[in-house]
Design an enzyme around this catalytic site. Structure first.
Site, mmCIF file in Angstrom:
data_model
loop_
_atom_site.group_PDB
_atom_site.id
_atom_site.type_symbol
_atom_site.label_atom_id
_atom_site.label_comp_id
_atom_site.label_asym_id
_atom_site.label_seq_id
_atom_site.Cartn_x
_atom_site.Cartn_y
_atom_site.Cartn_z
ATOM 1 N N LYS A 173 0.837 -1.209 0.000
ATOM 2 C CA LYS A 173 0.000 0.000 0.000
ATOM 3 C C LYS A 173 0.868 1.253 0.000
ATOM 4 O O LYS A 173 0.509 2.268 -0.595
ATOM 5 C CB LYS A 173 -0.949 0.019 1.203
ATOM 6 C CG LYS A 173 -2.352 -0.447 0.889
ATOM 7 C CD LYS A 173 -2.505 -1.932 0.801
ATOM 8 C CE LYS A 173 -2.393 -2.602 -0.505
ATOM 9 N NZ LYS A 173 -2.385 -4.066 -0.430
ATOM 10 N N ALA A 208 -3.145 -12.719 -12.965
ATOM 11 C CA ALA A 208 -3.864 -11.436 -12.847
ATOM 12 C C ALA A 208 -4.775 -11.484 -11.638
ATOM 13 O O ALA A 208 -5.960 -11.153 -11.705
ATOM 14 C CB ALA A 208 -4.660 -11.156 -14.114
ATOM 15 N N VAL A 247 -4.963 -10.696 -7.210
ATOM 16 C CA VAL A 247 -4.860 -9.489 -6.404
ATOM 17 C C VAL A 247 -3.435 -8.928 -6.431
ATOM 18 O O VAL A 247 -3.214 -7.736 -6.663
ATOM 19 C CB VAL A 247 -5.289 -9.810 -4.956
ATOM 20 C CG1 VAL A 247 -5.325 -8.559 -4.127
ATOM 21 C CG2 VAL A 247 -6.646 -10.475 -4.949
ATOM 22 N N ILE A 248 -2.443 -9.805 -6.209
ATOM 23 C CA ILE A 248 -1.054 -9.335 -6.151
ATOM 24 C C ILE A 248 -0.585 -8.858 -7.525
ATOM 25 O O ILE A 248 0.034 -7.796 -7.650
ATOM 26 C CB ILE A 248 -0.133 -10.451 -5.602
ATOM 27 C CG1 ILE A 248 -0.473 -10.714 -4.134
ATOM 28 C CG2 ILE A 248 1.346 -10.078 -5.764
ATOM 29 C CD1 ILE A 248 0.335 -11.796 -3.459
ATOM 30 N N GLU A 272 -2.436 -14.506 -17.651
ATOM 31 C CA GLU A 272 -3.387 -15.088 -16.694
ATOM 32 C C GLU A 272 -3.967 -16.368 -17.303
ATOM 33 O O GLU A 272 -4.481 -16.345 -18.417
ATOM 34 C CB GLU A 272 -4.495 -14.068 -16.396
ATOM 35 C CG GLU A 272 -5.749 -14.630 -15.767
ATOM 36 C CD GLU A 272 -5.528 -15.349 -14.445
ATOM 37 O OE1 GLU A 272 -4.881 -14.792 -13.549
ATOM 38 O OE2 GLU A 272 -5.999 -16.509 -14.321
ATOM 39 N N VAL A 331 0.935 -16.389 -8.501
ATOM 40 C CA VAL A 331 -0.085 -17.385 -8.867
ATOM 41 C C VAL A 331 -0.756 -17.974 -7.631
ATOM 42 O O VAL A 331 -1.267 -19.088 -7.663
ATOM 43 C CB VAL A 331 0.520 -18.507 -9.736
ATOM 44 C CG1 VAL A 331 1.001 -17.962 -11.074
ATOM 45 C CG2 VAL A 331 1.677 -19.218 -9.014
ATOM 46 N N ARG A 385 -0.923 -18.326 -3.067
ATOM 47 C CA ARG A 385 -0.068 -18.581 -1.904
ATOM 48 C C ARG A 385 -0.395 -19.950 -1.319
ATOM 49 O O ARG A 385 -1.501 -20.452 -1.486
ATOM 50 C CB ARG A 385 -0.272 -17.483 -0.853
ATOM 51 C CG ARG A 385 0.072 -16.094 -1.384
ATOM 52 C CD ARG A 385 -0.153 -15.016 -0.342
ATOM 53 N NE ARG A 385 0.696 -15.177 0.812
ATOM 54 C CZ ARG A 385 1.955 -14.727 0.884
ATOM 55 N NH1 ARG A 385 2.487 -14.077 -0.144
ATOM 56 N NH2 ARG A 385 2.679 -14.909 1.961
ATOM 57 N N HIS A 430 -24.036 15.271 1.606
ATOM 58 C CA HIS A 430 -23.836 15.767 0.245
ATOM 59 C C HIS A 430 -22.829 16.905 0.278
ATOM 60 O O HIS A 430 -22.959 17.804 1.136
ATOM 61 C CB HIS A 430 -25.153 16.277 -0.336
ATOM 62 C CG HIS A 430 -24.987 16.905 -1.683
ATOM 63 N ND1 HIS A 430 -24.748 16.153 -2.807
ATOM 64 C CD2 HIS A 430 -24.985 18.215 -2.065
ATOM 65 C CE1 HIS A 430 -24.623 16.980 -3.844
ATOM 66 N NE2 HIS A 430 -24.764 18.231 -3.428
HETATM 67 P P1 NAI Z 1 -4.711 -15.016 -6.569
HETATM 68 O O1 NAI Z 1 -5.270 -16.348 -6.242
HETATM 69 O O2 NAI Z 1 -5.458 -13.788 -6.211
HETATM 70 O O3 NAI Z 1 -4.377 -14.929 -8.133
HETATM 71 C C1 NAI Z 1 -3.517 -15.823 -8.795
HETATM 72 C C2 NAI Z 1 -3.868 -15.845 -10.268
HETATM 73 O O4 NAI Z 1 -2.855 -16.577 -10.958
HETATM 74 C C3 NAI Z 1 -5.181 -16.545 -10.570
HETATM 75 O O5 NAI Z 1 -5.998 -15.688 -11.321
HETATM 76 C C4 NAI Z 1 -4.747 -17.786 -11.352
HETATM 77 O O6 NAI Z 1 -5.698 -18.151 -12.334
HETATM 78 C C5 NAI Z 1 -3.446 -17.342 -11.984
HETATM 79 N N1 NAI Z 1 -2.528 -18.439 -12.335
HETATM 80 C C6 NAI Z 1 -2.247 -19.552 -11.608
HETATM 81 N N2 NAI Z 1 -1.323 -20.310 -12.254
HETATM 82 C C7 NAI Z 1 -1.013 -19.665 -13.416
HETATM 83 C C8 NAI Z 1 -0.121 -19.944 -14.504
HETATM 84 N N3 NAI Z 1 0.647 -21.019 -14.523
HETATM 85 N N4 NAI Z 1 -0.061 -19.059 -15.539
HETATM 86 C C9 NAI Z 1 -0.843 -17.937 -15.511
HETATM 87 N N5 NAI Z 1 -1.695 -17.631 -14.502
HETATM 88 C C10 NAI Z 1 -1.777 -18.482 -13.458
HETATM 89 O O7 NAI Z 1 -3.246 -15.030 -5.876
HETATM 90 P P2 NAI Z 1 -2.222 -13.863 -5.606
HETATM 91 O O8 NAI Z 1 -2.512 -12.661 -6.414
HETATM 92 O O9 NAI Z 1 -0.884 -14.510 -5.709
HETATM 93 O O10 NAI Z 1 -2.532 -13.523 -4.097
HETATM 94 C C11 NAI Z 1 -2.380 -14.531 -3.097
HETATM 95 C C12 NAI Z 1 -3.331 -14.325 -1.958
HETATM 96 O O11 NAI Z 1 -2.994 -13.165 -1.249
HETATM 97 C C13 NAI Z 1 -4.762 -14.206 -2.422
HETATM 98 O O12 NAI Z 1 -5.509 -15.197 -1.792
HETATM 99 C C14 NAI Z 1 -5.198 -12.850 -1.977
HETATM 100 O O13 NAI Z 1 -6.470 -12.909 -1.390
HETATM 101 C C15 NAI Z 1 -4.156 -12.414 -0.956
HETATM 102 N N6 NAI Z 1 -3.877 -11.003 -1.122
HETATM 103 C C16 NAI Z 1 -4.848 -10.106 -0.819
HETATM 104 C C17 NAI Z 1 -4.655 -8.764 -1.016
HETATM 105 C C18 NAI Z 1 -5.763 -7.825 -0.729
HETATM 106 O O14 NAI Z 1 -6.676 -8.179 -0.009
HETATM 107 N N7 NAI Z 1 -5.759 -6.618 -1.279
HETATM 108 C C19 NAI Z 1 -3.394 -8.244 -1.555
HETATM 109 C C20 NAI Z 1 -2.469 -9.279 -1.896
HETATM 110 C C21 NAI Z 1 -2.715 -10.594 -1.662
#
Ligand code: NAI
Length: 477
Positions: free
Chosen positions: A58, A192, A194-195, A214, A280, A282, A454
């Site tokens: 952030k 694509a 959240v991270i 993605e 991809v 966690r 408002h």
């Molecule tokens: P994510 O689960 O949000 O997204 C991972 C994406 O990678 C998915 O869309 C998936 O389809 C794609 N993917 C998987 N394997 C792939 C491949 N071989 N080639 C291409 N695409 C592929 O996981 P992310 O972004 O790594 O975040 C991890 C966790 O951390 C999430 O559960 C999220 O909730 C949490 N987080 C939350 C935040 C927030 O609340 N703002 C900020 C950062 C993380």
């Protein structure tokens, strides 16, 4: 062995440290064990979230957003700045200072609440005995502790793609991506989620050309489809190149970067980048946490198995946060930590998974609570929906941010709110009102009859609630 504490918490992230503080507030003698140390070798509680996750990301999102505004929004306010430049080193130092302040704050909170903070790596042995090994180089002896209750809160770590290991340089994980010393000219991102979207936004705003591959065909599949469609439109307009249905196969090092190979619609593609961030998902950080006879069971994915009260298979051993089922969100872990502390103290803790808010801190921000229209329709729930665009609110226009919308989904007969979905300015804050409304089982009518100041962005929430009943004032129904 005789007990050393009432409760031992393993893990000092948002799930663990909150559980420890709540236990202490309830009069329990509690220790919190965490192995993380900072660059100077000092204990650094707060877990991934404070050290290398939510907070530092952030900080960078905010710095990069200021820079983006300076270039693209300030001119329309009549403000011109020549030769605007970003000092990446200063930006990173600011981020580190914020992290230091917050992790130091946790240590102070531990002291103020008489939580014993132990720096080291813990392993759960049989019958709620815990072996704590000091951090490597610490030179101390392994300590053995024992308690009436154990709370496991080990958190999670980035998933590595098979055949494409993190080298923490060209193949970066989310932690590495918070500390690139300079802006990469061309940055690849896998995932694509959240991270990928948050960190992709940071480096794009600072000048990198960002390509996200993605695997899924659908963009932001977790979000409401209308919100996801608007997000895709906005990110495309900003220049984020998101390639859907694209699965990374290979990453070969070249003289000055990486050649990525991915499959899209059965065709092979290559992409030259300077670095790649693999985001991809966690995995639970449970490796080495449990001795064979701890009595705690893991599932096939390494998650700690718990019931709906966060109880593991071992007596009086509880588990919370990213390492158990449910969304990997800091606030979900914290609430589980509070609930478990209250259960241990004889109270009745409760976490309602249906009112856990989600926020993606891109610009525009994305936030939601409850279920999507699609999910509810698939269950055959009769619905009424109402949407309202920020472009029709005076405040968003005055702020030069007339982008996005609020969408409300209510039960057609009872009017009960079932989901609220937003994309737009400051929706990370606006969602709180809707979480509260859902927590109190409000109907859309309750929000429609609530006075909103408002001119504020919250008027979009009000108008979306009115739109459920087709009586929004500032748009045609
Ligand atoms: P994510 O689960 O949000 O997204 C991972 C994406 O990678 C998915 O869309 C998936 O389809 C794609 N993917 C998987 N394997 C792939 C491949 N071989 N080639 C291409 N695409 C592929 O996981 P992310 O972004 O790594 O975040 C991890 C966790 O951390 C999430 O559960 C999220 O909730 C949490 N987080 C939350 C935040 C927030 O609340 N703002 C900020 C950062 C993380």
């Amino acid at each position: 062995m005789p007990k050393t504490h009432d409760v031992i918490v393993i893990g000092g992230g948002p799930a663990g440290y909150v559980a420890a503080i709540r236990c202490a507030q309830l009069g329990l003698a509690v220790a919190c064990v965490d192995e993380r140390v900072d660059a100077r070798g000092e204990p650094s509680p707060g877990g991934v979230c404070l050290n290398v996750g939510c907070i530092p990301s952030k900080a960078l999102l905010d710095s990069s957003e200021q820079f983006e505004r300076l270039k693209h929004q300030f001119p329309s306010h009549g403000i011109s700045v020549d030769n605007a430049a970003m000092d990446v080193g200063k930006m990173l130092a600011r981020k580190e200072a914020i992290v230091g302040k917050l992790t130091g704050g946790i240590s102070l909170l531990f002291k103020a609440n008489a939580v014993e903070s132990i720096n080291g790596r813990a392993q759960l042995l049989r019958e709620r005995t815990v072996a704590v090994t000091p951090p490597s180089g610490g030179g101390g002896k392994t300590r053995t502790l024992s308690a009436d209750h154990i709370i496991l809160a080990p958190g999670s770590a980035p998933i590595e793609l098979p055949g494409i290991p993190f080298d923490h340089d060209r193949v970066a994980d989310s932690t590495d991506a918070l500390s690139f010393a300079r802006v990469p000219a061309r940055l690849g991102i896998v995932g694509a989620g959240v991270i990928g979207l948050e960190l992709g936004s940071v480096w794009r705003r600072l000048g990198a050309e960002v390509v996200i591959v993605e695997a899924l065909d659908e963009f932001l599949a977790l979000a409401d489809h209308q919100i996801a469609r608007e997000a895709a439109r906005q990110f495309k307009r900003q220049g984020l190149d998101i390639r859907l249905g694209a699965t990374l196969q290979k990453a070969d090092k070249t003289s000055d970067g990486l050649r990525l190979e991915y499959q899209q619609k059965g065709e092979a593609h290559t992409l030259e980048v300077e670095r790649v961030i693999v985001a991809v998902g966690r995995r639970p950080a449970t490796a080495g946490l449990l001795a064979d006879d701890s009595g705690v069971a893991l599932d096939a994915g390494g998650f700690i198995e718990v019931d709906d009260r966060c109880r593991t298979a071992a007596d009086n051993v509880w588990a919370v946060g990213d390492a158990v089922r449910g969304p990997m969100l800091a606030h979900k872990g914290s609430e589980e930590g509070v609930a478990v502390a209250e259960r241990i103290a004889g109270g009745a803790g409760h976490v309602d998974f249906n009112t856990v808010p989600w926020v993606i801190y891109t610009a525009p921000e994305i936030a939601w609570v409850g279920q999507t229209e699609k999910q509810l329709k698939a269950q055959g729930v009769p619905l009424r929906t109402g949407a309202f665009p920020f472009a029709a609110t005076g405040r968003a226009l005055a702020m030069e941010e007339p982008v996005g919308m609020v969408k409300m989904v209510a039960h057609a007969q009872t009017d009960r709110l079932l989901g609220v979905h937003m994309i737009g300015p400051h929706v990370s804050e606006l969602i709180a009102e809707c979480v509260l409304a859902m927590e109190y089982s409000a109907g859309a009518e309750d929000l429609a009859r609530t006075i909103h100041a408002h001119p504020t962005l919250s008027e979009a929430v009000h108008e979306a609630a009115l739109a459920v009943d087709k009586r929004a004032i500032h748009k045609a129904n």
